[in-house]
Design a protein around this motif. Structure first.
Motif, PDB file in Angstrom:
ATOM      1  N   MET A   1     -83.275  -7.648 -28.562  1.00 38.73           N
ATOM      2  CA  MET A   1     -82.281  -8.122 -27.624  1.00 38.73           C
ATOM      3  C   MET A   1     -81.135  -7.107 -27.539  1.00 38.73           C
ATOM      4  O   MET A   1     -80.603  -6.663 -28.546  1.00 38.73           O
ATOM      5  N   LYS A   2     -80.760  -6.758 -26.311  1.00 37.18           N
ATOM      6  CA  LYS A   2     -79.672  -5.808 -26.095  1.00 37.18           C
ATOM      7  C   LYS A   2     -78.324  -6.498 -26.295  1.00 37.18           C
ATOM      8  O   LYS A   2     -78.155  -7.659 -25.935  1.00 37.18           O
ATOM      9  N   PRO A   3     -77.363  -5.757 -26.831  1.00 37.04           N
ATOM     10  CA  PRO A   3     -76.003  -6.322 -26.925  1.00 37.04           C
ATOM     11  C   PRO A   3     -75.487  -6.652 -25.525  1.00 37.04           C
ATOM     12  O   PRO A   3     -75.832  -5.984 -24.550  1.00 37.04           O
ATOM     13  N   PRO A   4     -74.633  -7.665 -25.401  1.00 33.38           N
ATOM     14  CA  PRO A   4     -74.225  -8.155 -24.078  1.00 33.38           C
ATOM     15  C   PRO A   4     -73.159  -7.339 -23.348  1.00 33.38           C
ATOM     16  O   PRO A   4     -73.002  -7.485 -22.138  1.00 33.38           O
ATOM     17  N   VAL A   5     -72.417  -6.492 -24.036  1.00 35.13           N
ATOM     18  CA  VAL A   5     -71.288  -5.808 -23.400  1.00 35.13           C
ATOM     19  C   VAL A   5     -71.762  -4.540 -22.697  1.00 35.13           C
ATOM     20  O   VAL A   5     -72.307  -3.630 -23.322  1.00 35.13           O
ATOM     21  N   THR A   6     -71.533  -4.496 -21.396  1.00 37.99           N
ATOM     22  CA  THR A   6     -71.895  -3.336 -20.580  1.00 37.99           C
ATOM     23  C   THR A   6     -70.799  -2.267 -20.688  1.00 37.99           C
ATOM     24  O   THR A   6     -69.679  -2.557 -21.140  1.00 37.99           O
ATOM     25  N   PRO A   7     -71.076  -1.050 -20.249  1.00 40.30           N
ATOM     26  CA  PRO A   7     -70.031  -0.024 -20.255  1.00 40.30           C
ATOM     27  C   PRO A   7     -68.774  -0.439 -19.487  1.00 40.30           C
ATOM     28  O   PRO A   7     -67.659  -0.195 -19.941  1.00 40.30           O
ATOM     29  N   ARG A   8     -68.948  -1.071 -18.337  1.00 37.93           N
ATOM     30  CA  ARG A   8     -67.783  -1.506 -17.548  1.00 37.93           C
ATOM     31  C   ARG A   8     -66.943  -2.517 -18.333  1.00 37.93           C
ATOM     32  O   ARG A   8     -65.711  -2.394 -18.415  1.00 37.93           O
ATOM     33  N   VAL A   9     -67.596  -3.502 -18.912  1.00 39.72           N
ATOM     34  CA  VAL A   9     -66.875  -4.514 -19.692  1.00 39.72           C
ATOM     35  C   VAL A   9     -66.225  -3.864 -20.917  1.00 39.72           C
ATOM     36  O   VAL A   9     -65.093  -4.197 -21.278  1.00 39.72           O
ATOM     37  N   HIS A  10     -66.921  -2.919 -21.537  1.00 37.89           N
ATOM     38  CA  HIS A  10     -66.342  -2.228 -22.689  1.00 37.89           C
ATOM     39  C   HIS A  10     -65.058  -1.498 -22.273  1.00 37.89           C
ATOM     40  O   HIS A  10     -64.081  -1.489 -23.020  1.00 37.89           O
ATOM     41  N   GLY A  11     -65.067  -0.919 -21.086  1.00 36.43           N
ATOM     42  CA  GLY A  11     -63.856  -0.257 -20.595  1.00 36.43           C
ATOM     43  C   GLY A  11     -62.700  -1.226 -20.457  1.00 36.43           C
ATOM     44  O   GLY A  11     -61.563  -0.911 -20.840  1.00 36.43           O
ATOM     45  N   VAL A  12     -62.973  -2.403 -19.924  1.00 40.20           N
ATOM     46  CA  VAL A  12     -61.931  -3.430 -19.806  1.00 40.20           C
ATOM     47  C   VAL A  12     -61.403  -3.788 -21.194  1.00 40.20           C
ATOM     48  O   VAL A  12     -60.186  -3.855 -21.416  1.00 40.20           O
ATOM     49  N   ILE A  13     -62.328  -3.999 -22.127  1.00 37.85           N
ATOM     50  CA  ILE A  13     -61.930  -4.323 -23.505  1.00 37.85           C
ATOM     51  C   ILE A  13     -61.041  -3.217 -24.068  1.00 37.85           C
ATOM     52  O   ILE A  13     -60.016  -3.498 -24.697  1.00 37.85           O
ATOM     53  N   ASP A  14     -61.409  -1.975 -23.855  1.00 39.58           N
ATOM     54  CA  ASP A  14     -60.630  -0.857 -24.386  1.00 39.58           C
ATOM     55  C   ASP A  14     -59.215  -0.822 -23.813  1.00 39.58           C
ATOM     56  O   ASP A  14     -58.246  -0.628 -24.556  1.00 39.58           O
ATOM     57  N   TYR A  15     -59.085  -0.979 -22.508  1.00 38.83           N
ATOM     58  CA  TYR A  15     -57.752  -0.928 -21.913  1.00 38.83           C
ATOM     59  C   TYR A  15     -56.892  -2.100 -22.385  1.00 38.83           C
ATOM     60  O   TYR A  15     -55.704  -1.928 -22.676  1.00 38.83           O
ATOM     61  N   VAL A  16     -57.484  -3.279 -22.491  1.00 39.44           N
ATOM     62  CA  VAL A  16     -56.740  -4.440 -22.994  1.00 39.44           C
ATOM     63  C   VAL A  16     -56.350  -4.224 -24.455  1.00 39.44           C
ATOM     64  O   VAL A  16     -55.226  -4.530 -24.866  1.00 39.44           O
TER      65      VAL A  16
ATOM     66  N   MET B   1     -61.747  -6.082 -34.715  1.00 40.64           N
ATOM     67  CA  MET B   1     -61.907  -6.029 -33.263  1.00 40.64           C
ATOM     68  C   MET B   1     -62.725  -4.802 -32.850  1.00 40.64           C
ATOM     69  O   MET B   1     -63.636  -4.899 -32.026  1.00 40.64           O
ATOM     70  N   VAL B   2     -62.409  -3.658 -33.439  1.00 43.91           N
ATOM     71  CA  VAL B   2     -63.129  -2.425 -33.107  1.00 43.91           C
ATOM     72  C   VAL B   2     -64.599  -2.565 -33.497  1.00 43.91           C
ATOM     73  O   VAL B   2     -65.494  -2.210 -32.717  1.00 43.91           O
ATOM     74  N   LEU B   3     -64.864  -3.088 -34.677  1.00 41.11           N
ATOM     75  CA  LEU B   3     -66.241  -3.254 -35.126  1.00 41.11           C
ATOM     76  C   LEU B   3     -66.991  -4.251 -34.245  1.00 41.11           C
ATOM     77  O   LEU B   3     -68.145  -4.015 -33.873  1.00 41.11           O
ATOM     78  N   THR B   4     -66.343  -5.342 -33.869  1.00 35.66           N
ATOM     79  CA  THR B   4     -66.982  -6.335 -32.997  1.00 35.66           C
ATOM     80  C   THR B   4     -67.310  -5.728 -31.634  1.00 35.66           C
ATOM     81  O   THR B   4     -68.405  -5.941 -31.103  1.00 35.66           O
ATOM     82  N   ALA B   5     -66.381  -4.971 -31.071  1.00 34.80           N
ATOM     83  CA  ALA B   5     -66.638  -4.328 -29.781  1.00 34.80           C
ATOM     84  C   ALA B   5     -67.788  -3.334 -29.902  1.00 34.80           C
ATOM     85  O   ALA B   5     -68.655  -3.264 -29.024  1.00 34.80           O
ATOM     86  N   PHE B   6     -67.807  -2.585 -31.003  1.00 27.71           N
ATOM     87  CA  PHE B   6     -68.882  -1.615 -31.206  1.00 27.71           C
ATOM     88  C   PHE B   6     -70.237  -2.318 -31.292  1.00 27.71           C
ATOM     89  O   PHE B   6     -71.195  -1.923 -30.620  1.00 27.71           O
ATOM     90  N   LEU B   7     -70.324  -3.351 -32.110  1.00 29.62           N
ATOM     91  CA  LEU B   7     -71.605  -4.047 -32.316  1.00 29.62           C
ATOM     92  C   LEU B   7     -72.050  -4.841 -31.091  1.00 29.62           C
ATOM     93  O   LEU B   7     -73.236  -5.094 -30.923  1.00 29.62           O
ATOM     94  N   SER B   8     -71.109  -5.213 -30.227  1.00 29.51           N
ATOM     95  CA  SER B   8     -71.425  -6.020 -29.047  1.00 29.51           C
ATOM     96  C   SER B   8     -71.767  -5.194 -27.819  1.00 29.51           C
ATOM     97  O   SER B   8     -72.144  -5.747 -26.784  1.00 29.51           O
TER      98      SER B   8
END
Length: 115
Positions: free
Chosen positions: A1-16, A99-106
């Motif tokens: 199963m692929k992680p759910p966060v796409t590059p676009r969503v990851h970008g939003v997460i990063d800016y927030v 938070m960083v680890l969760t974003a990375f793993l997701s």
């Protein structure tokens, strides 16, 4: 199963996250040293984010998977930011590391960067 966060969503997460790194330490009443460390982390993450090859970048230079590796490699720096700090400061940086680890793993690091 692929992680759910796409590059676009990851970008939003990063800016927030960068905005949070700038604003939260003052709102939480952290020490001036913790605020400065958090601002430095925000600057580093923002610099990486604006040049990553994904939809929300200013200039798409750094391959998206490399962005992930850089985030993962930043975890020790985040945790070291809490060394010798007050209890609230340590908790804050532990939360940032989580938070960083969760974003990375997701995040799906193998996804098409235009997603």
């Amino acid at each position: 199963m692929k992680p759910p966060v796409t590059p676009r969503v990851h970008g939003v997460i990063d800016y927030v996250a960068c905005a949070g790194l700038l604003v939260l330490p003052r709102l939480l009443g952290l020490s001036p040293a913790a605020r400065a460390r958090s601002q430095a982390l925000a600057a580093g993450y923002l610099a990486l984010t604006v040049i990553t090859d994904f939809p929300l970048a200013v200039r798409r230079t750094v391959p998206f998977p490399w962005h992930g590796r850089a985030e993962l490699l930043s975890l020790p720096l985040v945790l070291l930011s809490a060394r010798g700090a007050k209890t609230n400061d340590r908790r804050y940086f532990a939360g940032v590391a989580a938070m960083v680890l969760t974003a990375f793993l997701s995040t799906d690091w193998g996804a098409d960067p235009d997603r």
